[in-house]
Design an enzyme around this catalytic site. Structure first.
Site, PDB file in Angstrom:
ATOM      1  N   ILE A   1       0.613  41.758  10.683  1.00 55.90           N
ATOM      2  CA  ILE A   1      -0.002  40.439  10.713  1.00 55.90           C
ATOM      3  C   ILE A   1      -0.910  40.415  11.935  1.00 55.90           C
ATOM      4  O   ILE A   1      -0.487  40.776  13.035  1.00 55.90           O
ATOM      5  CB  ILE A   1       1.060  39.307  10.761  1.00 55.90           C
ATOM      6  CG1 ILE A   1       0.380  37.930  10.866  1.00 55.90           C
ATOM      7  CG2 ILE A   1       2.064  39.529  11.880  1.00 55.90           C
ATOM      8  CD1 ILE A   1       1.374  36.758  10.793  1.00 55.90           C
ATOM      9  N   SER A   2      -2.155  40.035  11.744  1.00 57.15           N
ATOM     10  CA  SER A   2      -3.121  40.024  12.845  1.00 57.15           C
ATOM     11  C   SER A   2      -2.723  39.026  13.919  1.00 57.15           C
ATOM     12  O   SER A   2      -2.028  38.040  13.649  1.00 57.15           O
ATOM     13  CB  SER A   2      -4.518  39.685  12.330  1.00 57.15           C
ATOM     14  OG  SER A   2      -4.989  40.677  11.456  1.00 57.15           O
ATOM     15  N   SER A   3      -3.184  39.262  15.130  1.00 56.85           N
ATOM     16  CA  SER A   3      -2.913  38.335  16.234  1.00 56.85           C
ATOM     17  C   SER A   3      -3.573  36.984  15.940  1.00 56.85           C
ATOM     18  O   SER A   3      -4.561  36.908  15.197  1.00 56.85           O
ATOM     19  CB  SER A   3      -3.468  38.897  17.536  1.00 56.85           C
ATOM     20  OG  SER A   3      -4.891  38.878  17.513  1.00 56.85           O
TER      21      SER A   3
ATOM     22  N   ARG B   1       3.565  29.721  11.701  1.00 57.25           N
ATOM     23  CA  ARG B   1       3.335  31.167  11.624  1.00 57.25           C
ATOM     24  C   ARG B   1       4.640  31.960  11.582  1.00 57.25           C
ATOM     25  O   ARG B   1       4.694  33.045  11.015  1.00 57.25           O
ATOM     26  CB  ARG B   1       2.471  31.616  12.809  1.00 57.25           C
ATOM     27  CG  ARG B   1       1.963  33.063  12.719  1.00 57.25           C
ATOM     28  CD  ARG B   1       0.952  33.348  13.831  1.00 57.25           C
ATOM     29  NE  ARG B   1       0.318  34.646  13.677  1.00 57.25           N
ATOM     30  CZ  ARG B   1       0.673  35.737  14.358  1.00 57.25           C
ATOM     31  NH1 ARG B   1       1.662  35.673  15.242  1.00 57.25           N
ATOM     32  NH2 ARG B   1       0.038  36.878  14.173  1.00 57.25           N
TER      33      ARG B   1
END
Length: 219
Positions: free
Chosen positions: A68-70, A42
């Site tokens: 960017i989403s968790s 990531r």
């Protein structure tokens, strides 16, 4: 020799394993999905200055007013999209940095992803090339229209908040298919849309926070 894909310190495999354990603790049960997220680097999808925070359970800025989403949000949406089944062809609305796309690319035969911001799409394309993800098809366009020329999809995932479910997207969903998207403005709720032989079934999942989906295309 350690590569940038493996990471060191706060981007190491050990750090990713801790992230996966936190996801399990929060109720994620899809072991195939967890294995993908535990192996995927990531930190390659965020700015280098934020790499040490890549595996924390939080959203991070990407620039251009996007995030960017968790990890939990990515896992929750993907688990709901899969619903315990294999995915053949998936549409993603909002490529962003490409992390959610990469997760899907390991779980589906084909992933089509549309992004309105050309600079983000270019960055994501480079990451996919480095990771040798060859089952992803990218389009620079307005996500609310989907990609009708590639429809139907057995899964559609929307990574920006909408005020309503666009008819264009439900029409691109195959019978038996699922769509997961956040709906709302100030208060947003993740929704699951299922297309059945008799019509559309909709259910609310949980509260979320996304940037709004903006129409149009920019370079």
């Amino acid at each position: 020799m350690t590569s940038r894909f493996d990471g060191i310190g706060m981007t190491s495999m050990r750090t990713r394993a801790r992230m996966v354990e936190r996801l399990r603790e929060r109720g994620i049960r899809d072991e195939e999905l967890l294995a993908v997220m535990g192996s995927l680097p990531r930190h390659l999808f965020v700015d280098e200055a934020l790499a040490s925070r890549a595996y924390e359970d939080m959203s991070l800025p990407l620039g251009f007013g996007q995030t960017i989403s968790s990890p939990y949000t990515v896992a929750r949406m993907t688990e709901a999209l899969r619903g315990g089944r294999a995915l053949a062809k998936v549409l993603e609305v909002g490529t962003g940095c490409g992390y959610q796309t990469a997760v899907l690319a390991h779980l589906a035969k084909e992933v089509y992803s549309v992004e309105r911001i050309g600079a983000l799409l270019k960055r994501a394309r480079a990451a996919f090339r480095d990771l040798r993800l060859y089952n992803v098809r990218l389009k620079h366009g307005d996500g609310q229209h989907g990609i009708p020329e590639a429809a139907p999809f057995d899964g559609i995932i929307v990574t920006a908040a909408m005020t309503h479910v666009p008819r264009a997207l439900t029409e691109q969903l195959s019978v038996g298919g699922r769509m997961v998207l956040p709906l709302g403005t100030q208060e947003q709720v993740l929704h699951l849309i299922e297309r059945t032989e008799s019509g559309i079934r909709e259910s609310a999942l949980e509260s979320v926070k996304f940037v709004p989906l903006i129409p149009g295309v920019v370079s």
